[in-house]
Design a protein around this motif. Structure first.
Motif, PDB file in Angstrom:
ATOM      1  N   SER A   1       0.819  -1.208   0.000  1.00 34.48           N
ATOM      2  CA  SER A   1       0.000   0.000   0.000  1.00 34.48           C
ATOM      3  C   SER A   1       0.853   1.258   0.000  1.00 34.48           C
ATOM      4  CB  SER A   1      -0.923   0.012   1.224  1.00 34.48           C
ATOM      5  OG  SER A   1      -0.152  -0.012   2.404  1.00 34.48           O
ATOM      6  N   GLU A   2       2.120   1.130   0.425  1.00 34.91           N
ATOM      7  CA  GLU A   2       2.972   2.300   0.527  1.00 34.91           C
ATOM      8  C   GLU A   2       3.952   2.404  -0.636  1.00 34.91           C
ATOM      9  OE1 GLU A   2       4.930   2.476   4.259  1.00 34.91           O
ATOM     10  OE2 GLU A   2       3.168   1.919   5.394  1.00 34.91           O
ATOM     11  N   VAL A   3       4.232   1.262  -1.293  1.00 34.47           N
ATOM     12  CA  VAL A   3       5.200   1.253  -2.380  1.00 34.47           C
ATOM     13  C   VAL A   3       4.461   1.163  -3.699  1.00 34.47           C
ATOM     14  CG1 VAL A   3       7.272   0.107  -3.252  1.00 34.47           C
ATOM     15  CG2 VAL A   3       6.717  -0.025  -0.834  1.00 34.47           C
TER      16      VAL A   3
ATOM     17  N   TRP B   1      16.959  -1.544  -0.606  1.00 35.73           N
ATOM     18  CA  TRP B   1      17.081  -1.291   0.827  1.00 35.73           C
ATOM     19  C   TRP B   1      18.524  -0.864   1.094  1.00 35.73           C
ATOM     20  CZ3 TRP B   1      13.517  -3.716   4.757  1.00 35.73           C
ATOM     21  CH2 TRP B   1      12.317  -4.153   4.169  1.00 35.73           C
ATOM     22  N   ILE B   2      18.734  -0.178   2.211  1.00 36.98           N
ATOM     23  CA  ILE B   2      20.083   0.259   2.590  1.00 36.98           C
ATOM     24  C   ILE B   2      20.407  -0.281   3.979  1.00 36.98           C
ATOM     25  CG2 ILE B   2      21.595   2.221   3.040  1.00 36.98           C
ATOM     26  CD1 ILE B   2      19.945   3.837   1.076  1.00 36.98           C
TER      27      ILE B   2
ATOM     28  N   GLY C   1      26.612  -2.655  15.567  1.00 38.52           N
ATOM     29  CA  GLY C   1      25.424  -1.838  15.360  1.00 38.52           C
ATOM     30  C   GLY C   1      24.882  -2.082  13.969  1.00 38.52           C
ATOM     31  N   ILE C   2      23.557  -2.165  13.841  1.00 38.79           N
ATOM     32  CA  ILE C   2      22.912  -2.457  12.561  1.00 38.79           C
ATOM     33  C   ILE C   2      21.726  -1.521  12.377  1.00 38.79           C
ATOM     34  CG2 ILE C   2      21.643  -4.195  11.221  1.00 38.79           C
ATOM     35  CD1 ILE C   2      23.170  -6.322  12.921  1.00 38.79           C
ATOM     36  N   ILE C   3      21.658  -0.874  11.227  1.00 43.58           N
ATOM     37  CA  ILE C   3      20.495  -0.053  10.872  1.00 43.58           C
ATOM     38  C   ILE C   3      20.054  -0.454   9.478  1.00 43.58           C
ATOM     39  CG2 ILE C   3      19.600   2.256  10.428  1.00 43.58           C
ATOM     40  CD1 ILE C   3      21.545   3.376  12.432  1.00 43.58           C
TER      41      ILE C   3
ATOM     42  N   GLY D   1      11.901   4.690   3.965  1.00 43.54           N
ATOM     43  CA  GLY D   1      12.729   5.575   4.779  1.00 43.54           C
ATOM     44  C   GLY D   1      12.743   5.266   6.258  1.00 43.54           C
ATOM     45  N   HIS D   2      11.934   4.302   6.726  1.00 46.89           N
ATOM     46  CA  HIS D   2      11.927   3.952   8.145  1.00 46.89           C
ATOM     47  C   HIS D   2      13.216   3.220   8.518  1.00 46.89           C
ATOM     48  CE1 HIS D   2       7.796   5.210   8.227  1.00 46.89           C
ATOM     49  NE2 HIS D   2       7.447   4.289   7.346  1.00 46.89           N
TER      50      HIS D   2
END
Length: 255
Positions: A79-81, A110-111, A126-128, A134-135
């Motif tokens: 619904s968002e993409v 994805w990044i 650390g993982i992001i 963008g979340h």
């Protein structure tokens, strides 16, 4: 995502005495804990988070992602993409029949930001993971075994790639501030020592599982947020990071 949370709300309402008396494990491939404890949550999600907060719920990841889970995950973001962003391909039921020609649509990129840290207090990662909308999904890991600085960078990279694969990412750009790791994995530098070579081959194996994957080196200042997570995770007394999940890794990712 709201459908899944609402289903959990309905379960707690129908089985309220049971939920009040027992500790419940919620196994899901969705990052529910992070979403429900996000300080920026508002509206229905905030109301549901408060309602679920009265129960002893523990959110655990699936050991392996199932086909239906992946389909549900993709439909959740549909619904968002752009509706042409994601395509699920089904294997042909006819063994020798020629494959049907179908129009190919690009998968979203994805990044992934990763970083490892070693200091006098311990070692951590650390993982992001940044989804196409963008979340940011954040995590920290504490290592309970000896690692060098290079090992910590590789462990952070391996854990980040495994998380991305678990949620069904197809196209991935991974960014790390270790030029040594980037060049070893991409073939610019030779891996020195059997341990480093094992780490390098493990990462290369994981990268091949994506549809498309790029490993890029970035300046340390561009990886600052994930660097902070890694340093927090390395603290020996890090029991909780508040809204950010902390994982404990007892053994290395390689033999």
């Amino acid at each position: 995502m709201e459908k899944l949370v609402y289903a959990l709300i309905l379960a707690t309402r129908k089985l309220r005495p049971y939920f009040q008396a027992h500790r419940i494990e919620v196994r899901t491939a969705y990052p529910l804990r992070h979403i429900l404890h996000n300080l920026e949550s508002s509206g229905r999600m905030l109301k549901w988070a408060i309602e679920l907060g009265q129960f002893n719920l523990e959110y655990c990841p699936h050991t392996a992602i199932k086909g239906q889970t992946l389909a549900d995950f993709i439909l959740e973001f549909d619904s968002e993409v752009d509706d042409k962003a994601i395509v699920l391909a089904e294997p042909s039921s006819q063994g020798n029949a020629p494959a049907k020609v179908r129009e190919e649509f690009p998968y979203p990129w994805w990044i992934l930001h990763v970083n490892g840290a070693v200091n006098n207090s311990g070692a951590g990662a650390g993982i992001i993971l940044v989804i196409p909308e963008g979340h940011h999904l954040m995590s920290a890991i504490q290592f309970k075994f000896y690692v060098t600085n290079n090992d910590a960078e590789y462990e952070a990279l391996i854990n980040g790639l495994k998380i991305a694969l678990e949620v069904g990412v197809v196209n991935m750009i991974t960014r790390i501030d270790s030029e040594l790791v980037v060049n070893q994995v991409n073939g610019g530098f030779q891996a020195r020592g059997p341990r480093t070579e094992l780490y390098m081959r493990c990462v290369q194996h994981l990268l091949r599982k994506f549809g498309s994957a790029k490993l890029e080196g970035v300046p340390r200042e561009e990886n600052n947020n994930v660097d902070v997570l890694a340093k927090i995770g390395s603290q020996m007394d890090s029991v909780t990071l508040g809204q950010i999940p902390l994982g404990i890794q007892e053994i290395p990712s390689i033999p």
